[in-house]
Design a protein around this motif. Structure first.
Motif, mmCIF file in Angstrom:
data_model
loop_
_atom_site.group_PDB
_atom_site.id
_atom_site.type_symbol
_atom_site.label_atom_id
_atom_site.label_comp_id
_atom_site.label_asym_id
_atom_site.label_seq_id
_atom_site.Cartn_x
_atom_site.Cartn_y
_atom_site.Cartn_z
ATOM 1 N N ASP A 100 0.861 -1.190 0.000
ATOM 2 C CA ASP A 100 0.000 0.000 0.000
ATOM 3 C C ASP A 100 0.895 1.237 0.000
ATOM 4 O OD1 ASP A 100 0.548 0.912 2.822
ATOM 5 O OD2 ASP A 100 -0.374 -1.009 3.293
ATOM 6 N N GLY A 101 0.280 2.400 -0.223
ATOM 7 C CA GLY A 101 1.031 3.636 -0.392
ATOM 8 C C GLY A 101 1.774 4.084 0.851
ATOM 9 N N GLN A 102 1.125 3.990 2.016
ATOM 10 C CA GLN A 102 1.767 4.461 3.241
ATOM 11 C C GLN A 102 3.008 3.650 3.576
ATOM 12 O OE1 GLN A 102 0.857 7.334 5.005
ATOM 13 N NE2 GLN A 102 2.910 6.905 5.815
ATOM 14 N N ASP A 148 -1.237 10.056 -6.778
ATOM 15 C CA ASP A 148 -1.081 10.917 -5.595
ATOM 16 C C ASP A 148 0.170 10.534 -4.813
ATOM 17 O OD1 ASP A 148 -3.359 12.302 -6.241
ATOM 18 O OD2 ASP A 148 -4.669 11.176 -4.886
ATOM 19 N N LEU A 149 0.444 9.233 -4.733
ATOM 20 C CA LEU A 149 1.649 8.783 -4.041
ATOM 21 C C LEU A 149 2.898 9.303 -4.746
ATOM 22 C CD1 LEU A 149 3.103 7.115 -1.884
ATOM 23 C CD2 LEU A 149 2.883 5.116 -3.389
ATOM 24 N N ASP A 160 -4.965 2.348 -0.470
ATOM 25 C CA ASP A 160 -5.136 3.495 0.422
ATOM 26 C C ASP A 160 -4.941 4.850 -0.228
ATOM 27 O OD1 ASP A 160 -2.470 2.881 0.036
ATOM 28 O OD2 ASP A 160 -1.841 3.551 2.027
ATOM 29 N N ILE A 161 -4.284 4.887 -1.385
ATOM 30 C CA ILE A 161 -3.996 6.148 -2.066
ATOM 31 C C ILE A 161 -3.780 5.824 -3.537
ATOM 32 C CG2 ILE A 161 -1.513 5.943 -1.593
ATOM 33 C CD1 ILE A 161 -1.327 8.971 -1.402
ATOM 34 N N SER A 162 -4.161 6.736 -4.428
ATOM 35 C CA SER A 162 -3.893 6.458 -5.839
ATOM 36 C C SER A 162 -2.391 6.553 -6.075
ATOM 37 C CB SER A 162 -4.635 7.450 -6.740
ATOM 38 O OG SER A 162 -3.876 8.613 -6.956
ATOM 39 N N LYS A 208 3.432 12.830 -3.889
ATOM 40 C CA LYS A 208 3.905 12.919 -2.502
ATOM 41 C C LYS A 208 5.395 12.580 -2.405
ATOM 42 C CE LYS A 208 2.610 11.057 2.060
ATOM 43 N NZ LYS A 208 1.744 10.086 2.762
#
Length: 391
Positions: free
Chosen positions: A154-156, A183-184, A178-180, A187
């Motif tokens: 997952d992204g995190q 977007d990751l 958890d995030i596209s 970030k």
């Protein structure tokens, strides 16, 4: 392993973070009395040594380390708020001297020097893929190619792992729980130390023009997931790893530097190619691959756009024409182009996902010079382009 001898606990903690980010475990020693004994026990790859220390100063510690056969060959990097004479630093056997306060650029150089002197392997990648079976299959393939792989699902987790380790490349799926992935990616690239980190997007998602525009700002390559895409992914990863290993003085942010020299394909260098395809993923994948060969890329989303581009840009050298497109398909666009005398000799290579027996004949009949099926084998495509550009 790095031993950090530093009495300023805050700065020692910063150095410890840098060590971890570059793949090193570290031991902190906050005063000089027992430093030599600890270094002797730990046998580190490098010592970062402050000069002004309680108990025993850095010069004395350095002298004792160099006088002992067990520690004489351990690289020592000195630092101090005072002005240490450069000739004394080298005369006493230290590798380098950093004057406090030390900025992030100097710390990056310090750890770059440590990695270079210890031959730390540049073959660790982060695979961000939520599908566990796919992730495991890719990991095993890469390990068979001598690449160390860490997995994030997952992204995190991916974002945290990037801060905890030193990766040479990231493979990123865009469909995360958890995030596209887009977007990751935004970030990740907001963090200065990841600005030149190569990212390969590996996805089956349909992408619109807006998404592709976002990707093109940061991603270095795209592989569209298919049954045959794993080998292409391995090739892309090896490209970046080879580039970093063979040319460490150059930034790793672009696939273009080094690919044409690695592949030995100079016949397409600086040529201008028009890619015509209605699938933005294919456009991005082809664009990033061909830019890696130092080609200049123009794009069009259908046959009408292709004709408009050819009218607008006079120096296009070759066209890659998808066949199955809305509005004006590749057959119709190719026929129109061939009717114009100014484009009579313009090389056109047809691209199609179909592999029917009569496809090649239909493409040639419409006016294409050659034909290649999707997913495109880049090496074969480059060979074809060279062939027609030479004629």
């Amino acid at each position: 392993m790095v031993v950090i001898v530093e009495d300023d606990k805050n700065f020692a903690s910063i150095l410890q973070d840098y060590s971890r980010d570059h793949g090193y475990k570290s031991v902190i020693v906050n005063e000089g009395t027992n430093a030599v004994q600890i270094i002797k026990e730990q046998r580190p790859d490098a010592v970062i040594l402050d000069i002004m220390l309680p108990g025993k100063d850095g010069w004395q510690i350095l002298k004792e380390l160099k006088a002992d056969l067990d520690t004489a060959n351990i690289p020592v990097h000195l630092m101090s708020a005072g002005d240490a004479a450069a000739n004394r630093v080298h005369k006493e056997g230290a590798i380098s001297f950093l004057k406090k306060p030390i900025d992030t650029g100097a710390l990056d150089k310090l750890f770059g020097d440590i990695m270079a002197s210890t031959d730390t392997p540049f073959k660790q990648i982060l695979l961000v893929e939520d599908h566990q079976a796919q992730s495991q299959a890719l990991k095993e393939m890469m390990q068979n190619n001598g690449i160390t792989v860490d997995q994030a699902f997952d992204g995190q987790s991916a974002f945290d792992m990037l801060h905890q380790n030193d990766y040479q490349c990231v493979i990123l799926d865009l469909n995360l729980p958890d995030i596209s992935g887009l977007d990751l990616l935004d970030k990740i690239k907001e963090v200065d130390r990841f600005a030149s980190l190569p990212v390969i997007v590996n996805t089956a998602m349909e992408l619109d023009k807006t998404s592709v525009s976002r990707l093109m700002k940061y991603a270095n390559a795209m592989v569209v997931k298919t049954n045959k895409s794993s080998d292409r992914l391995i090739d892309e990863v090896n490209l970046f790893l080879n580039k970093i290993t063979n040319m460490p003085q150059r930034a790793a942010g672009s696939a273009a530097a080094g690919r044409s020299s690695i592949a030995g394909q100079d016949g397409v260098k600086n040529k201008k190619v028009l890619i015509v395809d209605d699938d933005m993923r294919n456009i991005f994948a082809l664009s990033s691959a061909l830019q890696g060969y130092d080609m200049n890329v123009e794009i069009a989303g259908d046959g009408e756009e292709a004709i408009a581009k050819l009218s607008e840009i006079a120096d296009i050298d070759i066209v890659l024409m998808d066949i199955m497109m809305p509005k004006m398909d590749g057959y119709e666009a190719t026929r129109y182009i061939r009717k114009q005398s100014k484009w009579a000799r313009l090389p056109i290579i047809a691209l199609t996902a179909k592999a029917m027996k009569d496809d090649r004949e239909k493409c040639i009949e419409a006016g294409a010079n050659d034909y290649i099926t999707k997913p495109v084998d880049i090496d074969r495509l480059i060979a074809l382009m060279q062939l027609w550009l030479d004629k």
